[in-house]
Every structure is written in structure tokens, then in C-alpha cells.
Design a protein around this motif. Structure first.
Motif, PDB file in Angstrom:
ATOM      1  N   ALA A 102       0.993  -1.166  -0.025  1.00 34.36           N
ATOM      2  CA  ALA A 102      -0.143   0.107   0.042  1.00 34.36           C
ATOM      3  C   ALA A 102       0.861   1.286   0.021  1.00 34.36           C
ATOM      4  O   ALA A 102       1.772   1.230   0.349  1.00 34.36           O
ATOM      5  CB  ALA A 102      -1.036  -0.104   1.264  1.00 34.36           C
ATOM      6  N   LEU A 103       0.428   2.174  -0.284  1.00 37.96           N
ATOM      7  CA  LEU A 103       0.834   3.610  -0.583  1.00 37.96           C
ATOM      8  C   LEU A 103       1.021   4.298   0.753  1.00 37.96           C
ATOM      9  O   LEU A 103      -0.037   4.340   1.407  1.00 37.96           O
ATOM     10  CB  LEU A 103       0.305   4.722  -1.576  1.00 37.96           C
ATOM     11  CG  LEU A 103       0.939   5.938  -1.843  1.00 37.96           C
ATOM     12  CD1 LEU A 103       2.155   5.534  -2.689  1.00 37.96           C
ATOM     13  CD2 LEU A 103      -0.036   6.729  -2.907  1.00 37.96           C
ATOM     14  N   VAL A 104       2.237   4.924   1.010  1.00 42.53           N
ATOM     15  CA  VAL A 104       2.362   5.437   2.516  1.00 42.53           C
ATOM     16  C   VAL A 104       1.481   6.885   2.124  1.00 42.53           C
ATOM     17  O   VAL A 104       1.784   7.679   1.262  1.00 42.53           O
ATOM     18  CB  VAL A 104       3.682   5.806   2.615  1.00 42.53           C
ATOM     19  CG1 VAL A 104       3.676   7.086   3.866  1.00 42.53           C
ATOM     20  CG2 VAL A 104       4.376   4.696   3.192  1.00 42.53           C
ATOM     21  N   GLU A 105       0.436   7.130   2.902  1.00 42.60           N
ATOM     22  CA  GLU A 105      -0.356   8.618   2.768  1.00 42.60           C
ATOM     23  C   GLU A 105      -0.562   8.969   4.449  1.00 42.60           C
ATOM     24  O   GLU A 105       0.522   9.548   4.949  1.00 42.60           O
ATOM     25  CB  GLU A 105      -1.697   8.129   2.266  1.00 42.60           C
ATOM     26  CG  GLU A 105      -1.655   7.903   0.879  1.00 42.60           C
ATOM     27  CD  GLU A 105      -3.159   7.586   0.368  1.00 42.60           C
ATOM     28  OE1 GLU A 105      -3.488   8.410  -0.279  1.00 42.60           O
ATOM     29  OE2 GLU A 105      -3.870   6.554   0.557  1.00 42.60           O
ATOM     30  N   HIS A 106      -1.607   8.707   5.098  1.00 37.80           N
ATOM     31  CA  HIS A 106      -1.515   9.060   6.358  1.00 37.80           C
ATOM     32  C   HIS A 106      -1.903   7.700   7.110  1.00 37.80           C
ATOM     33  O   HIS A 106      -2.947   7.180   7.281  1.00 37.80           O
ATOM     34  CB  HIS A 106      -2.823   9.927   6.646  1.00 37.80           C
ATOM     35  CG  HIS A 106      -2.635  11.122   5.862  1.00 37.80           C
ATOM     36  ND1 HIS A 106      -1.623  12.011   5.901  1.00 37.80           N
ATOM     37  CD2 HIS A 106      -3.483  11.682   4.553  1.00 37.80           C
ATOM     38  CE1 HIS A 106      -2.126  13.052   5.220  1.00 37.80           C
ATOM     39  NE2 HIS A 106      -3.223  12.794   4.233  1.00 37.80           N
ATOM     40  N   ARG A 107      -0.918   7.203   7.694  1.00 33.42           N
ATOM     41  CA  ARG A 107      -0.959   5.698   8.243  1.00 33.42           C
ATOM     42  C   ARG A 107      -1.893   5.524   9.317  1.00 33.42           C
ATOM     43  O   ARG A 107      -2.270   4.574   9.575  1.00 33.42           O
ATOM     44  CB  ARG A 107       0.545   5.331   8.866  1.00 33.42           C
ATOM     45  CG  ARG A 107       1.575   4.972   7.641  1.00 33.42           C
ATOM     46  CD  ARG A 107       2.851   4.466   8.086  1.00 33.42           C
ATOM     47  NE  ARG A 107       3.729   4.155   7.155  1.00 33.42           N
ATOM     48  CZ  ARG A 107       5.049   3.714   7.023  1.00 33.42           C
ATOM     49  NH1 ARG A 107       5.100   3.181   8.560  1.00 33.42           N
ATOM     50  NH2 ARG A 107       5.700   3.434   6.273  1.00 33.42           N
ATOM     51  N   GLY A 108      -2.309   6.933   9.902  1.00 32.68           N
ATOM     52  CA  GLY A 108      -3.258   6.475  11.072  1.00 32.68           C
ATOM     53  C   GLY A 108      -4.514   6.242  10.630  1.00 32.68           C
ATOM     54  O   GLY A 108      -5.375   5.890  11.319  1.00 32.68           O
ATOM     55  N   HIS A 109      -4.762   6.232   9.263  1.00 27.60           N
ATOM     56  CA  HIS A 109      -6.236   5.857   8.868  1.00 27.60           C
ATOM     57  C   HIS A 109      -6.312   4.656   8.849  1.00 27.60           C
ATOM     58  O   HIS A 109      -7.634   4.111   8.877  1.00 27.60           O
ATOM     59  CB  HIS A 109      -6.469   6.556   7.441  1.00 27.60           C
ATOM     60  CG  HIS A 109      -5.755   5.657   6.539  1.00 27.60           C
ATOM     61  ND1 HIS A 109      -4.556   5.545   5.996  1.00 27.60           N
ATOM     62  CD2 HIS A 109      -6.306   4.379   5.679  1.00 27.60           C
ATOM     63  CE1 HIS A 109      -4.251   4.651   5.008  1.00 27.60           C
ATOM     64  NE2 HIS A 109      -5.443   4.123   4.933  1.00 27.60           N
ATOM     65  N   THR A 110      -5.333   3.611   9.256  1.00 29.33           N
ATOM     66  CA  THR A 110      -5.659   2.132   9.395  1.00 29.33           C
ATOM     67  C   THR A 110      -5.331   1.492  10.660  1.00 29.33           C
ATOM     68  O   THR A 110      -4.348   2.039  11.290  1.00 29.33           O
ATOM     69  CB  THR A 110      -4.812   1.577   8.093  1.00 29.33           C
ATOM     70  OG1 THR A 110      -5.021   0.269   7.937  1.00 29.33           O
ATOM     71  CG2 THR A 110      -3.392   1.629   8.204  1.00 29.33           C
ATOM     72  N   SER A 111      -6.119   0.706  10.859  1.00 28.01           N
ATOM     73  CA  SER A 111      -5.951  -0.038  12.142  1.00 28.01           C
ATOM     74  C   SER A 111      -5.265  -1.446  11.896  1.00 28.01           C
ATOM     75  O   SER A 111      -5.199  -2.230  12.826  1.00 28.01           O
ATOM     76  CB  SER A 111      -7.074  -0.343  12.944  1.00 28.01           C
ATOM     77  OG  SER A 111      -7.929  -0.973  12.298  1.00 28.01           O
TER      78      SER A 111
END
Length: 326
Positions: A102-111
């Protein structure tokens, strides 16, 4: 087995909460996995072992991608590389991803970070697509990424499959105009990238041929090229005595031979057998081969995946049928 769809993957997956609602305790789930009756795809998601074992690499990785998506907060990760490829239904010849990509974007969006390889790469969001509500790189960008990163054989299998969608509307005859347009588009995209492997990607784009219907045919073309074959045709029609048209995978005019790539699935996988027995399929193939031989006077050589692992292996197989490079 036909490619697993995203909808089918969602149906096969069972969440931990659903299984607990059905009466499974965490200890029982662990016991099911340990005993080989259930497979843990990703944290909190399971699939029956029989369903998992029946899948090819692409199906297994699609289950991992869908489970990763289900583990994530909206809008979910933007999948790239091999993970985008299985969402688009592209083949992964001789490549078994150990993690989802997956692409690094805002890692906080995934658990659901476990088992994810995060890629920090230049990415124009015009190259973003959505397949059945799962975000991923577009088909052209996915082809470019894999053409630059996979081994040449696997990269060609991916490019052939993508070009077939773009330029082979009837499954056999490639439109030169549409193929040129596809190559020009991919070439412009390649020129805009500076990623490692882009030189190979350009070579793959140029080499791609949408008439190859299966990865085995794509890899066969690569090995034939390495063996020095320059004059052979793909998907050649032969008018049979019964009025049917038989399409032959390869034709070698100099040797007066046809070539057929034969995967075992045609004879052993129920999904491809159409309710027929192996004996019935073999008999039908014999009748087809006899018809082609009777009309043309040409022989027929067959080979499988075991014969395309190296150029030498394919060369030895072809020589046994009187086919040699010029």
C-alpha cells in the motif's frame, strides 16, 4: 481455477466477531487454525482451509488484500504493486507476495498495519482508481510498477494481460491501432517516472502482445525470444473439416509445426473442465489435433509450465518435435 473475484473473496472471509457469534471461542479458533481446518488470513479474519488451499497465488493474495481493507478505517489503504494487480485481475506469474502493498499516505487511517508493506513512492493521484470500492493504483500505473519490479517473465505476463483487455476485443486478433495507442500511453507514463527498473519497464511495454491468453503463453514467448526464435505467429486460425475454426497458440512456419501451451488445469481443475472427465477432454483434444493435422499437414507440439522454466528446457522440448530456431 478462474480468478477469484472481490465479491467472492468477501463471501469467503469470516470475521472473528462473526465466528464468535457462531459459538467459537478464541481458543477454539486457535485450535482450528493449528489443526489446519481454518486459515487466519489477517488479524481478525479467517477463511476455511479448503477454500484457502484451493486458491492459486492470485486468489490467496486477493483474500489478504480484502482482509487488510476490511481491517482499515475508511477510505482504506491505497493498494499498489502486486496488491493492486490482483484487484485488477492481473496474473502474478512466479511471484508470491509475502505482504500486502500500500501507498504511504496517512498511516493513522488504518488499524490493520500488520502484514502491510508501506511504499513511500512518487504517486500522482490521477493514477488512483477504485475497484469494487477498494482504492488502488490505476491499471496503467499498476502495469508500469510491476513491469519495473518483477522478473521479466512475470512482468510480460502482466503486460500481456493488460494489453489483451485494451486491444484484443474478440480474444484472438489484436488491433494494431489499439495496441499502438496502449504502448504510446504507457511509454509516456514511463517517461514521467524515474523509478528503479524503468528501463526494463520500457522493454516490457514494447515486447507485450495481447494475443497471449495465459501467463504460460506469455512466458513461452519470452523463452522463445531468448532461444533466438524470430519468426512465429500467435493465435493462428485453422479451418477444420467440420466447419469449426481452431485457434492454435503458436505457429512455426519454417518447421511446419503448431505449438500449444497446455496447463494441467485444463485436464484436472473442475472449474475448467465444464463437467467433463479428463478422458473426455483428452479425447476432444486428440480430435482437434487430428483435424488440424489433417487439414494442414503440420505437426503439433505441446508443452507445459515445466518446459518454460528456462530457455534450455523449452528448447529441448521443441527439438523433440522437430522445431529448432533459425
Amino acid at each position: 481455477m478462474p480468478p477469484l473475484t472481490i465479491a467472492q473473496a468477501r463471501l469467503l472471509l469470516s470475521s472473528r466477531s462473526l465466528l464468535r457469534a457462531r459459538g467459537f471461542t478464541d481458543r477454539e479458533l486457535a485450535s482450528q487454525v493449528s489443526a489446519g481446518r481454518m486459515h487466519r488470513v489477517r488479524r481478525g479474519w479467517y477463511v476455511g482451509a479448503e477454500d484457502w488451499n484451493s486458491q492459486w497465488t492470485e486468489g490467496r493474495h486477493l483474500l489478504e488484500v480484502v482482509a487488510t481493507h476490511l481491517n482499515s478505517d475508511p477510505p482504506g489503504p491505497l493498494f499498489v504493486g502486486a496488491s493492486a494487480a490482483v484487484l485488477h485481475g492481473l496474473p502474478l506469474y512466479a511471484h508470491r507476495p509475502a505482504r500486502t502493498h500500500a501507498l504511504v499516505e496517512h498511516r493513522g487511517h488504518t488499524s490493520g498495519r500488520t502484514g502491510v508493506h508501506w511504499h513511500d513512492i512518487a504517486f500522482d493521484h490521477a493514477d488512483e482508481a477504485s475497484v469494487d470500492d477498494i482504492r488502488c493504483s490505476s491499471l496503467p500505473r499498476t502495469v508500469l510498477d510491476l513491469a519495473a519490479s518483477l522478473r521479466f517473465e512475470g512482468a510480460v505476463a502482466v503486460a500481456d494481460a493488460a494489453l489483451r483487455r485494451a486491444a484484443v476485443p474478440d480474444g484472438y486478433i489484436q488491433s494494431a491501432e489499439l495496441a499502438d495507442r496502449w504502448r504510446d500511453d504507457l511509454g509516456r507514463r514511463a517517461d514521467a517516472l524515474s523509478t528503479r527498473g524503468i528501463r526494463q519497464a520500457r522493454a516490457v511495454i514494447e515486447f507485450a502482445d495481447g494475443r497471449a491468453q495465459l501467463p504460460g503463453e506469455s512466458v513461452s514467448r519470452v523463452q522463445l525470444h531468448r532461444l533466438g526464435f524470430t519468426q512465429f505467429d500467435l493465435q493462428v486460425p485453422v479451418a477444420g473439416p467440420d466447419g469449426k475454426t481452431y485457434w492454435m497458440d503458436f505457429a512455426f512456419p519454417r518447421s511446419r509445426r503448431f505449438g500449444e501451451f497446455d496447463g494441467k488445469g485444463k485436464y484436472l481443475d473442475p472449474a475448467f473442465m465444464g463437467g467433463r472427465t479428463t478422458e473426455e477432454i483428452l479425447f476432444a483434444e486428440k480430435r482437434r489435433e487430428d483435424a488440424v493435422r489433417g487439414v494442414t499437414g503440420w505437426g503439433v507440439a505441446r508443452w507445459g509450465f515445466e518446459h518454460v522454466t528456462t530457455p534450455d528446457a523449452l528448447g529441448a522440448r521443441l527439438r523433440a518435435f522437430g522445431i529448432a530456431p533459425p
